[in-house]
Structure formats: structure tokens, C-alpha cells
Write an enzyme that holds these catalytic residues in place. Structure first.
Site, PDB file in Angstrom:
ATOM      1  N   TYR A  96       0.088   1.115 -65.952  1.00 34.14           N
ATOM      2  CA  TYR A  96       0.244   1.412 -64.519  1.00 34.14           C
ATOM      3  C   TYR A  96      -0.911   0.719 -63.799  1.00 34.14           C
ATOM      4  O   TYR A  96      -1.413  -0.306 -64.235  1.00 34.14           O
ATOM      5  CB  TYR A  96       0.288   2.958 -64.389  1.00 34.14           C
ATOM      6  CG  TYR A  96       0.340   3.525 -63.011  1.00 34.14           C
ATOM      7  CD1 TYR A  96       1.434   3.310 -62.165  1.00 34.14           C
ATOM      8  CD2 TYR A  96      -0.699   4.322 -62.526  1.00 34.14           C
ATOM      9  CE1 TYR A  96       1.479   3.855 -60.895  1.00 34.14           C
ATOM     10  CE2 TYR A  96      -0.656   4.881 -61.256  1.00 34.14           C
ATOM     11  CZ  TYR A  96       0.439   4.635 -60.449  1.00 34.14           C
ATOM     12  OH  TYR A  96       0.480   5.178 -59.188  1.00 34.14           O
ATOM     13  N   ASP A 239       7.144   2.089 -52.820  1.00 35.62           N
ATOM     14  CA  ASP A 239       6.684   0.750 -52.425  1.00 35.62           C
ATOM     15  C   ASP A 239       7.721  -0.075 -51.656  1.00 35.62           C
ATOM     16  O   ASP A 239       7.940  -1.264 -51.948  1.00 35.62           O
ATOM     17  CB  ASP A 239       6.155  -0.007 -53.655  1.00 35.62           C
ATOM     18  CG  ASP A 239       4.786   0.548 -54.104  1.00 35.62           C
ATOM     19  OD1 ASP A 239       4.370   1.592 -53.589  1.00 35.62           O
ATOM     20  OD2 ASP A 239       4.158  -0.079 -54.969  1.00 35.62           O
ATOM     21  N   ASP A 262       4.862   7.228 -51.776  1.00 31.84           N
ATOM     22  CA  ASP A 262       3.762   6.658 -50.988  1.00 31.84           C
ATOM     23  C   ASP A 262       3.451   7.525 -49.774  1.00 31.84           C
ATOM     24  O   ASP A 262       2.300   7.602 -49.340  1.00 31.84           O
ATOM     25  CB  ASP A 262       4.117   5.228 -50.540  1.00 31.84           C
ATOM     26  CG  ASP A 262       4.309   4.344 -51.751  1.00 31.84           C
ATOM     27  OD1 ASP A 262       3.350   4.148 -52.498  1.00 31.84           O
ATOM     28  OD2 ASP A 262       5.454   3.890 -51.983  1.00 31.84           O
ATOM     29  N   ASN A 401      -4.776  -0.022 -53.342  1.00 31.60           N
ATOM     30  CA  ASN A 401      -4.640  -0.598 -54.678  1.00 31.60           C
ATOM     31  C   ASN A 401      -4.191  -2.045 -54.557  1.00 31.60           C
ATOM     32  O   ASN A 401      -3.584  -2.407 -53.540  1.00 31.60           O
ATOM     33  CB  ASN A 401      -3.579   0.181 -55.468  1.00 31.60           C
ATOM     34  CG  ASN A 401      -4.010   1.595 -55.736  1.00 31.60           C
ATOM     35  OD1 ASN A 401      -5.097   1.839 -56.209  1.00 31.60           O
ATOM     36  ND2 ASN A 401      -3.138   2.544 -55.422  1.00 31.60           N
ATOM     37  N   ASN A 445      -5.151   8.949 -56.896  1.00 34.81           N
ATOM     38  CA  ASN A 445      -3.922   8.175 -57.078  1.00 34.81           C
ATOM     39  C   ASN A 445      -2.780   9.171 -57.211  1.00 34.81           C
ATOM     40  O   ASN A 445      -2.924  10.194 -57.892  1.00 34.81           O
ATOM     41  CB  ASN A 445      -4.023   7.300 -58.329  1.00 34.81           C
ATOM     42  CG  ASN A 445      -2.898   6.289 -58.383  1.00 34.81           C
ATOM     43  OD1 ASN A 445      -1.734   6.667 -58.486  1.00 34.81           O
ATOM     44  ND2 ASN A 445      -3.233   5.022 -58.285  1.00 34.81           N
TER      45      ASN A 445
END
Ligand SMILES: NC(=O)C1=CN([C@@H]2O[C@H](COP(=O)(O)OP(=O)(O)OC[C@H]3O[C@@H](n4cnc5c(N)ncnc54)[C@H](OP(=O)(O)O)[C@@H]3O)[C@@H](O)[C@H]2O)C=CC1
Ligand SMILES: CC(=O)C(=O)O
Ligand SMILES: [Mg+2]
Length: 545
Positions: A96, A239, A262, A401, A445
């Protein structure tokens, strides 16, 4: 006589879900007709695990380890998850974030075998038929991306396919959701990325991106088809380009079983970090002033959930919104800006327009600064020192990220604030030593949240997913940071015992689901036992019974 197409070599040994490789016993080998097709020694899973570890140790880079591990998953899924679950702290960054960012950028080169499903705008009108090509109907979670905003890498279209794959692998590796209930999908709507469209190795549609109206119509059909082909399925959005993410979330959240990681997962993990940070500071959330760098799907998701959390501490919605300011590529979001979307306008401040982040921080005086801008290094020394000049212990969360997109490093944040800042980033940065004191930066995260949510929804058959479940998850996560770890500035539980950590978070979410009557199964006496009973174990089963 067995035809070559149904030969055991092509079925048993080439089926990653069933395959045990060298661990088939002699009795199984006889029963399955594979005696003589494997080396003589019968390995245990533990022996196979140590062989994999030595292969991994011999690799030079994490990207090579990623490629090797995905290959292992293609051959032997049980062994793959046994590896991941044996040491999550080591393997999460490989399968990941951040290694997955490299895998995405190189996807056209490293692509070996398809995994999951690939739908396109050209399969519109046939989505139900195409989804029915998946070999099973027992899918409980689909993770779907357009690749429109992969981590902080922008629109990389089909090259973003490793993201839904990796996210779903963490459902299993971190929370024990059975892998056969999970389906990653890339929805190919084209890409705005001209370099990719011109690259012959790019595996997606070499076409410009569809319009919002086309995307909505395509996704309306997808939502309908997915629920018909896989009854009870939960759709996890991941995403998408920020405006697509927010619009589609709004479109489906009230009458479909969906969530956007997200928007909501990121909000959950941020609230978890804030709960711990504010416990360390002995302050309440309702007394904070929050500034975001970035005003996209993550920022809006976190801001909205902070408002919900502040309301539980007695503020009105308007008071809570007034405690939040956003700063994007165009500067501070103010009432004079005419380029804001409907998700941003509630946060437009009646302040002077400001395009310099340090000046915005100086004007607004936030106690919490959250970076979801995709811009590495945006939190300069001047910005961080400005935070420390008006706040004794500023909370600084550079969440973008992968590693190079982080708005600052923990080392910088600690150094520029003389160790006063409470810091968490999207990736795990190393410990920092300052004048003999060790700081262990947090990793904010969303993988602390979405696998646990998955397990809770899986076990309770929740009928809907809402923000309250993510707040329950945040509390369940924050509760697990020990007093000793808090003293080192740690804001999140350690990752070495991830399955137990996420199981406890899942239990907290499941209790909330039952308490609010949202479960699709009857409430058991022991919610913890229900959750535990659903957890996948990466072990081999006797193939002769
Ligand atoms: N740690 C975690 O768990 C998570 C981290 N993230 C990270 O957050 C980042 C953003 O994700 P997301 O919100 O979905 O992406 P979006 O594309 O939706 O939003 C990005 C935002 O950043 C703004 N921005 C761009 N340049 C600047 C700048 N120089 N200064 C301030 N703001 C700027 C954009 O403004 P404009 O629209 O004007 O260009 C936009 O508002 C990504 O890097 C992602 O990896 C996301 C989810 C989870
Ligand atoms: C972690 C995550 O979901 C992201 O960076 O997009
Ligand atoms: Mg994401």
C-alpha cells in the site's frame, strides 16, 4: 481420460484461491491427481512463509517486493495474506502507501495479470452483463476508482488500478474481511493525462475524460447493475477527482450502501488523531480553530466531520463552521471568491483575500493545520513557525500522500517548533531525535479506519453507512493509544498488532450500528464475539474432506 483443459495442473495448482503449492500433503496430492507434479517435500505454511521472507530479503527495492508479492497473490492467496498478516507494520508500506505510488506510476510496465474488473465508458448500456462475468455473486465490497486523483499523483487513469486492489487487500490484512468478498474495479472514464494517452504501454482508454453528465449517467447504471448482480454490496469510492468524488458521494449517499474513503475514511482517521492530540493538550475540539491547506474531497470531508464532532460538544453547525478556514491553490476561501463550489461555500470566511499561506495562518491563527493539498513542502519553516508563534502546541497534520507530497516532514515540524508540535502524516515517517528526546510521528492514514468499517459492515450487514460510524471508529482508534505512547507524541495505535487494533475499532463501529438500529442482522448478546467470528484466517484447509 482428463482433457488438457481440465487437467489438475491447470485447475488446482493454478487456482490462487485453492492453491497450497508445496504444502499439499501426500494424501491430498493423490486425491487431487497432482502426485508427481510437486517436489517431494511437504512444506508447512510456516516453511513457505520463511521461504517467501528470504526471497523478499534478497530484493533490492520495495517496488521489487511489491511486484513479487502481487505475483505471490496471483499464485497462492492464502500464503500472500499469511505473509501480510505476519508483520503488518512491515508490509503495509509495501503493498500500500507509499510503495503503491511507484507501482501506479509504473503500472504499464509492471502489469502482468489482470486483477479485479475493468469497466469503461464504452461498456455503458451493458454494465450488468459485464459485471455478471465475475465468477461469483457473493461480493460484499467493491472498491472503485476512476484514477482521476491517485494519492497526490494527479490523474493517472488506469494506472491507478493498484489503489483499489491495495485498499481491498488491507480489508483482509488489517481487519480479516474474507478476500473472496472483495472486488476491485477500475472505471475507465478516459484521462486528462495527455502523456499517458500518448504512451503505447498505457493500459487504459487512450481518450480524453468523459463529461460530468456522462460520468453521472455511467455511474447511475453502475450502481443499479452492481446491486442487482451482487445483492447487498457496499460500494467504496476511492481516489476520484475531487469534484467527481464529492458530487457522486452526494448523489448516492442517502439511498445506496456506499462510502467515500477519501471523504469519510480520511475524516475518521483525522478525528482520531485530533482526539488523541487534544487529550495530550487537555483541550476540547470545540475550542480549536482549524485551517486546511487544500479544499478538495479530503478537506471537505474532514471539515464536515469536524463540524459534526464539534456539534456533539455543544456548538451549533454555524459556530462549528466558523471555526474552520480553507486555503486552496487560489488562496484563502473568502466570501469574495466567485470560484467556490457548493461544498466549499459554507467555509468561505469574511476575511481579507490572501494567497500566501503564512499570511493566512497569521490572519486566522489556527491551532490545527491540516495539509491535504498534494503539494510537498507547502508547510515551510515560516508557516510552521507562524503556527508556533500563536499556539503553544500546534497540531500539524501534513496528510498528503505519497511521501514526496507531504506538506512537511515530521522532523521539520518538530525542529521548527522545538518539539512542541503534535504531528501526523499520511505515510509513516521515521522517529525523530531532538536534544535527547525521541518523537514517534503518527501516521494519519485512512487505513486505520476503512478496513475496520469493512469488517463491521460485513458482520452486521449494515443497511446504510453514515458519518456517525466514522466518528465511532475515530473514538475506537484513539482509545487504543497507550499513555506511554502519548508521552512520545504518538497519536495513533502502533501497527504491529493491526488485526487486533482494527477488530476493536470494528467492534466500536458495530455497537454504533446496532445501537442506532442500522444492522441487517439481529443484535447478538456479544457484539465482540460476532465480529471475531467473521474474521478470515490465512490457513490451509484439508482438501481431502
Ligand atoms: N492521509 C490520508 O489518509 C489521506 C490523504 N489524502 C491526500 O490528500 C491529498 C488531497 O486529496 P483530495 O482532497 O482528495 O484531492 P483533491 O484533488 O480533491 O484536492 C486537492 C486540493 O488541494 C488544493 N491545492 C492545490 N495546490 C495547492 C496549493 N499550492 N496550496 C493549497 N492548496 C492547493 C486544490 O486546490 P484547487 O482545486 O484550487 O487546485 C484542491 O483543493 C492527496 O495528496 C491525498 O493523497 C487523501 C485522502 C486520505
Ligand atoms: C490514503 C488515501 O486514501 C489517499 O492518499 O488518497
Ligand atoms: Mg485515497
Amino acid at each position: 481420460m482428463t482433457s488438457s483443459r481440465s487437467h489438475p495442473l491447470l485447475t488446482v495448482l493454478n487456482d490462487p484461491i485453492q492453491d497450497k503449492g508445496t504444502a499439499y500433503t501426500e494424501k491430498e496430492r493423490d486425491a487431487l491427481g497432482i502426485t508427481g507434479l510437486l517436489p517431494a517435500h511437504v512444506d508447512t505454511l510456516e516453511t513457505q512463509l520463511s521461504r517467501v521472507m528470504s526471497h523478499l530479503d534478497a530484493k533490492q527495492t520495495d517496488l521489487e517486493r511489491y511486484i513479487y508479492l502481487i505475483g505471490l497473490c496471483d499464485r497462492n492467496e492464502t500464503l500472500y495474506f499469511a505473509v501480510l498478516m505476519s508483520d503488518p507494520e512491515r508490509f503495509i508500506p509495501i503493498v500500500y502507501n507509499p510503495t503503491i505510488a511507484e507501482a501506479c506510476l509504473d503500472y504499464g510496465q509492471i502489469f502482468r495479470r489482470p486483477r479485479g474488473m475493468y469497466l469503461t465508458k464504452h461498456t455503458k448500456g451493458r454494465l450488468k452483463e459485464v459485471l455478471s462475468n465475475w465468477p461469483t455473486r457473493e461480493i460484499r465490497f467493491i472498491c472503485i476508482t476512476s484514477g482521476g486523483r491517485i494519492l497526490g499523483l494527479g490523474d493517472i487513469g488506469a494506472n491507478g488500478t493498484p489503489i483499489p486492489i491495495g485498499k481491498l487487500h488491507l480489508y483482509t490484512a488489517c481487519a480479516g474481511v474474507p478476500p473472496d468478498a472483495l472486488l476491485p474495479i477500475h472505471m475507465d472514464i478516459g484521462t486528462t493525462n495527455r502523456d499517458l494517452r500518448d504512451d503505447p504501454l498505457y493500459p487504459g482508454l487512450h481518450e480524453d475524460v468523459a463529461s460530468s453528465d456522462e460520468i453521472d449517467a455511467l455511474m447511475d447504471e453502475f450502481m443499479q447493475a452492481a446491486t442487482e448482480v451482487f445483492p447487498g454490496v457496499c460500494i467504496h469510492f476511492e481516489d476520484w477527482k475531487g469534484t467527481d468524488a464529492l458530487r457522486l458521494f452526494d448523489r448516492y449517499k442517502d439511498d445506496h450502501l456506499i462510502y467515500n474513503d477519501d471523504i469519510q475514511g480520511t475524516a475518521g482517521v483525522t478525528i482520531a488523531g485530533l482526539i488523541t492530540a487534544l487529550q495530550i493538550k487537555d483541550e476540547a475540539l470545540k475550542d480549536q480553530r482549524v485551517m486546511f491547506a487544500g479544499a478538495g474531497s479530503a478537506a471537505i470531508g474532514i471539515a464536515n466531520m469536524i463540524v459534526e464532532a464539534m456539534k456533539t460538544e455543544g456548538l451549533s453547525g454555524a459556530e462549528a463552521q466558523a471555526a474552520i478556514a480553507l486555503f486552496d491553490a487560489g488562496g484563502l476561501l473568502t466570501v469574495t471568491r466567485d470560484d467556490l463550489n457548493i461544498y466549499q461555500t459554507p467555509y468561505a470566511r469574511d476575511l481579507k483575500d490572501e494567497t500566501d499561506l503564512q499570511a493566512a495562518v497569521k490572519a486566522y491563527k489556527p491551532t490545527i493545520l491540516i495539509g491535504v493539498s498534494t503539494v510537498g513542502g507547502l508547510f515551510t519553516e515560516a508557516v510552521v513557525k507562524e503556527m508556533a508563534s500563536h499556539c503553544d502546541r500546534p497540531v500539524i497534520f501534513p496528510l498528503s500522500n505519497p511521501t514526496h507530497s507531504a506538506e512537511c516532514t515530521p522532523k521539520d515540524a518538530y525542529t521548527w517548533t522545538d518539539g512542541k508540535a503534535l504531528v501526523a502524516c499520511g505515510v509513516q515517517f521515521p522517529d525523530v531525535e531532538i536534544e535527547g528526546q525521541t518523537f514517534h510521528p503518527g501516521q494519519a492514514n485512512n487505513f486505520y479506519i476503512f478496513p475496520a468499517l469493512g469488517l463491521a459492515v460485513y458482520a452486521t450487514k449494515a443497511k446504510t453507512i453514515d458519518d456517525k460510524m466514522f466518528i465511532a471508529a475515530a473514538r475506537g482508534c484513539a482509545d487504543q493509544v497507550s499513555a506511554h505512547d502519548r508521552q512520545q507524541g504518538m497519536l495513533f495505535p502502533r501497527q504491529r498488532d493491526m488485526l487486533n487494533t482494527e477488530t476493536r475499532i470494528a467492534i466500536a463501529i458495530a455497537r454504533d450500528i446496532f445501537d442506532r438500529g442500522l444492522a441487517g442482522v439481529e443484535e447478538p448478546e456479544d457484539v465482540g464475539a460476532l465480529i471475531q467470528s467473521q474474521i478470515y484466517q490465512p490457513v490451509y484447509h484439508d482438501e481431502t474432506v
